[in-house]
Design a protein around this motif. Structure first.
Motif, short mmCIF file in Angstrom:
data_model
loop_
_atom_site.label_atom_id
_atom_site.label_comp_id
_atom_site.label_asym_id
_atom_site.label_seq_id
_atom_site.Cartn_x
_atom_site.Cartn_y
_atom_site.Cartn_z
N ALA A 70 0.96 -0.69 -0.70
CA ALA A 70 -0.52 0.11 -0.15
C ALA A 70 1.08 1.15 -0.04
O ALA A 70 0.58 2.24 -0.58
CB ALA A 70 -1.00 -0.28 1.41
N VAL A 71 1.50 1.15 0.74
CA VAL A 71 2.37 2.33 0.87
C VAL A 71 3.88 2.75 -0.49
O VAL A 71 3.77 3.54 -0.86
CB VAL A 71 4.01 1.85 1.98
N THR A 72 3.79 1.08 -1.53
CA THR A 72 4.43 1.61 -2.11
C THR A 72 2.81 1.83 -3.58
O THR A 72 3.61 3.43 -4.70
CB THR A 72 4.64 0.18 -2.98
N ALA A 73 2.48 1.66 -4.04
CA ALA A 73 1.24 2.12 -4.52
C ALA A 73 0.50 3.64 -4.15
O ALA A 73 0.34 4.29 -4.69
CB ALA A 73 -0.37 1.99 -3.74
N LYS A 74 0.82 4.39 -2.67
CA LYS A 74 0.26 5.07 -2.39
C LYS A 74 1.34 6.01 -3.04
O LYS A 74 0.95 7.68 -3.31
CB LYS A 74 0.68 5.66 -0.96
N ARG A 75 2.96 5.61 -3.05
CA ARG A 75 3.84 6.74 -3.71
C ARG A 75 3.99 6.84 -5.63
O ARG A 75 4.15 7.86 -5.98
CB ARG A 75 5.14 6.05 -2.86
N LEU A 76 3.41 5.80 -5.25
CA LEU A 76 3.62 5.84 -7.20
C LEU A 76 1.98 6.30 -7.29
O LEU A 76 2.51 7.53 -8.48
CB LEU A 76 3.39 4.54 -7.41
N ASN A 77 1.10 6.07 -6.76
CA ASN A 77 -0.57 7.05 -6.82
C ASN A 77 0.41 8.80 -6.96
O ASN A 77 0.01 10.02 -8.07
CB ASN A 77 -1.31 7.33 -6.02
N ILE A 78 0.88 9.42 -6.13
CA ILE A 78 1.45 10.58 -5.89
C ILE A 78 2.63 11.08 -7.21
O ILE A 78 1.80 11.92 -7.09
CB ILE A 78 2.21 11.01 -4.51
N ILE A 79 3.07 10.27 -7.19
CA ILE A 79 4.39 10.33 -8.54
C ILE A 79 3.58 11.03 -9.56
O ILE A 79 3.57 11.99 -10.29
CB ILE A 79 5.31 9.16 -8.41
N ALA A 80 2.85 9.85 -10.49
CA ALA A 80 1.41 9.75 -11.24
C ALA A 80 0.99 11.05 -11.73
O ALA A 80 1.01 11.88 -12.44
CB ALA A 80 0.90 8.91 -11.22
N VAL A 81 0.57 12.26 -10.42
CA VAL A 81 -0.25 12.51 -9.90
C VAL A 81 0.78 13.86 -10.15
O VAL A 81 0.06 14.49 -10.77
CB VAL A 81 -0.93 13.17 -9.13
N ALA A 82 1.31 14.03 -9.64
CA ALA A 82 2.29 15.27 -9.86
C ALA A 82 2.72 15.86 -11.23
O ALA A 82 3.08 16.30 -11.69
CB ALA A 82 3.44 15.41 -8.58
N GLY A 83 3.91 14.22 -11.42
CA GLY A 83 4.19 14.36 -12.94
C GLY A 83 3.16 14.33 -13.66
O GLY A 83 3.59 15.92 -15.12
#
Length: 100
Positions: A70-83
């Motif tokens: 879940a932590v990995t998914a959250k970080r990837l989601n944040i990077i995807a939105v920011a990017g």
């Protein structure tokens, strides 16, 4: 005195195990949204994969594994939105400068 004889019917009991949901989020909805609309370098899809792995681990009862995914998914989601937002801002700036 009345003497009662023991019953010949065995007493059975039913055990119901109720798993308490500790509220560990798995971010499946956010990951699905990002994989459809904000798939910056396919990070939304990768986040979706980790979210599903987190949900599977939670169903099995491995809360430590579920939290790690879940932590990995959250970080990837944040990077995807920011990017995606960053790319959109850059495109707006480039188009506004180029149209002058």
């Amino acid at each position: 005195m009345i003497k009662e004889e023991p019953s010949s019917v065995p007493v059975t009991s039913t055990v119901i195990n109720i798993h308490s949901d500790t509220g560990q989020p798995d971010y499946v909805t956010w990951s699905l949204f990002n994989s459809i609309y904000m798939n910056f370098f396919c990070l939304g899809f990768a986040a979706y994969v980790f979210s599903v792995k987190s949900r599977d681990r939670k169903m099995v009862g491995d809360m430590n594994g579920a939290q790690a995914f879940a932590v990995t998914a959250k970080r990837l989601n944040i990077i995807a939105v920011a990017g995606t937002i960053l790319v959109a801002i850059i495109i707006i700036i480039v188009r506004s400068v180029a149209s002058r």
